[in-house]
Design an enzyme around this catalytic site. Structure first.
Site, mmCIF file in Angstrom:
data_model
loop_
_atom_site.group_PDB
_atom_site.id
_atom_site.type_symbol
_atom_site.label_atom_id
_atom_site.label_comp_id
_atom_site.label_asym_id
_atom_site.label_seq_id
_atom_site.Cartn_x
_atom_site.Cartn_y
_atom_site.Cartn_z
ATOM 1 N N ASP A 33 0.883 -1.017 0.115
ATOM 2 C CA ASP A 33 -0.023 0.079 -0.005
ATOM 3 C C ASP A 33 0.936 1.211 -0.114
ATOM 4 O O ASP A 33 1.987 1.286 0.734
ATOM 5 C CB ASP A 33 -0.973 0.242 1.255
ATOM 6 N N ILE A 34 0.380 2.346 -0.719
ATOM 7 C CA ILE A 34 1.413 3.172 -0.934
ATOM 8 C C ILE A 34 1.130 4.381 0.503
ATOM 9 O O ILE A 34 2.128 5.074 0.732
ATOM 10 C CB ILE A 34 0.864 4.291 -2.131
ATOM 11 N N ASN A 91 -12.877 -3.215 2.185
ATOM 12 C CA ASN A 91 -13.845 -2.174 2.089
ATOM 13 C C ASN A 91 -14.851 -2.565 1.088
ATOM 14 O O ASN A 91 -14.315 -2.741 0.015
ATOM 15 C CB ASN A 91 -13.290 -0.731 2.245
ATOM 16 N N GLU A 99 -11.994 3.392 -1.312
ATOM 17 C CA GLU A 99 -11.773 4.509 -2.234
ATOM 18 C C GLU A 99 -11.498 4.096 -3.820
ATOM 19 O O GLU A 99 -11.553 4.932 -4.562
ATOM 20 C CB GLU A 99 -10.330 5.212 -2.007
ATOM 21 N N VAL A 100 -10.912 2.829 -3.959
ATOM 22 C CA VAL A 100 -10.704 2.284 -5.405
ATOM 23 C C VAL A 100 -11.528 1.206 -5.734
ATOM 24 O O VAL A 100 -11.658 0.174 -5.133
ATOM 25 C CB VAL A 100 -9.213 1.848 -5.276
ATOM 26 N N HIS A 104 -10.029 -5.233 -3.261
ATOM 27 C CA HIS A 104 -8.841 -5.323 -2.911
ATOM 28 C C HIS A 104 -8.873 -5.700 -1.406
ATOM 29 O O HIS A 104 -9.740 -5.302 -0.692
ATOM 30 C CB HIS A 104 -7.822 -4.098 -2.609
ATOM 31 N N HIS A 106 -6.895 -5.739 1.974
ATOM 32 C CA HIS A 106 -5.703 -5.240 2.881
ATOM 33 C C HIS A 106 -5.284 -6.385 3.926
ATOM 34 O O HIS A 106 -5.991 -6.895 4.722
ATOM 35 C CB HIS A 106 -6.277 -4.147 3.631
HETATM 36 P P1 5GP Z 1 -9.640 1.320 -0.036
HETATM 37 O O1 5GP Z 1 -9.936 2.685 1.037
HETATM 38 O O2 5GP Z 1 -10.395 1.681 -1.103
HETATM 39 O O3 5GP Z 1 -10.050 0.233 1.071
HETATM 40 O O4 5GP Z 1 -8.036 1.217 0.064
HETATM 41 C C1 5GP Z 1 -7.387 1.856 -0.989
HETATM 42 C C2 5GP Z 1 -6.008 1.699 -0.578
HETATM 43 O O5 5GP Z 1 -5.472 1.909 -1.764
HETATM 44 C C3 5GP Z 1 -5.420 2.684 0.486
HETATM 45 O O6 5GP Z 1 -4.848 2.056 1.441
HETATM 46 C C4 5GP Z 1 -4.467 3.505 -0.702
HETATM 47 O O7 5GP Z 1 -3.580 4.156 0.560
HETATM 48 C C5 5GP Z 1 -4.063 2.618 -1.415
HETATM 49 N N1 5GP Z 1 -3.651 3.310 -2.669
HETATM 50 C C6 5GP Z 1 -3.979 4.282 -3.542
HETATM 51 N N2 5GP Z 1 -3.696 4.874 -4.564
HETATM 52 C C7 5GP Z 1 -2.473 3.679 -4.468
HETATM 53 C C8 5GP Z 1 -1.415 3.779 -5.546
HETATM 54 O O8 5GP Z 1 -1.418 4.483 -6.613
HETATM 55 N N3 5GP Z 1 -0.655 2.424 -5.144
HETATM 56 C C9 5GP Z 1 -0.590 2.007 -4.174
HETATM 57 N N4 5GP Z 1 0.354 1.160 -3.862
HETATM 58 N N5 5GP Z 1 -1.542 1.883 -3.157
HETATM 59 C C10 5GP Z 1 -2.824 2.934 -3.447
#
Ligand code: 5GP
Length: 117
Positions: A33-34, A91, A99-100, A104, A106
């Protein structure tokens, strides 16, 4: 909801955005994760176009679903959380803060985690 092929993880899968890869096979990619929330924070994604956990478990084949979650287990083993354990978070949808819009998982650990927010 239609799949958005311009989401960040779709771009990572196409190699348009770099990632710190920890595992890959023909169906699964895992990368750091970034913005890690713990010493170890890895994201595991299917290569298929699924926008969420619900979308995946409804539309994917049993074989795809089994392969995905078996890969999650293998990655967790490779990350050597061991007896200390880890947290697995998915999520799903706006109220969760997803967010994405690409499924995914985690995998979070490497320290004693607090309670769920
Ligand atoms: P969500 O909130 O959708 O469950 O988690 C999305 C995750 O993707 C977040 O923890 C965020 O830090 C990670 N993320 C967002 N953009 C990028 C990216 O460009 N590269 C990587 N490696 N992680 C990302």
């Amino acid at each position: 909801m239609a799949y958005d092929s311009n989401n960040i993880f779709a771009k990572i899968l196409r190699g348009e955005i770099p990632c710190q890869r920890v595992y890959e096979d023909n169906q699964v990619l895992a990368f750091h994760d970034i913005n890690p929330k713990a010493p170890i924070h890895v994201l595991v994604i299917p290569k298929g176009a699924y926008n969420s956990f619900m979308d995946f478990t409804i539309r994917a084949s049993f074989e795809e679903i089994a392969a995905f979650f078996q890969a999650v287990t293998k990655i967790a083993e490779d990350l050597k959380f061991g007896d200390n354990g880890f947290r697995l978070v998915i999520n799903n949808g706006p109220d969760s803060g997803q967010e994405v819009p690409h499924l995914h998982v985690h995998l979070i650990g490497g320290k004693r985690l607090g309670g769920m927010a």
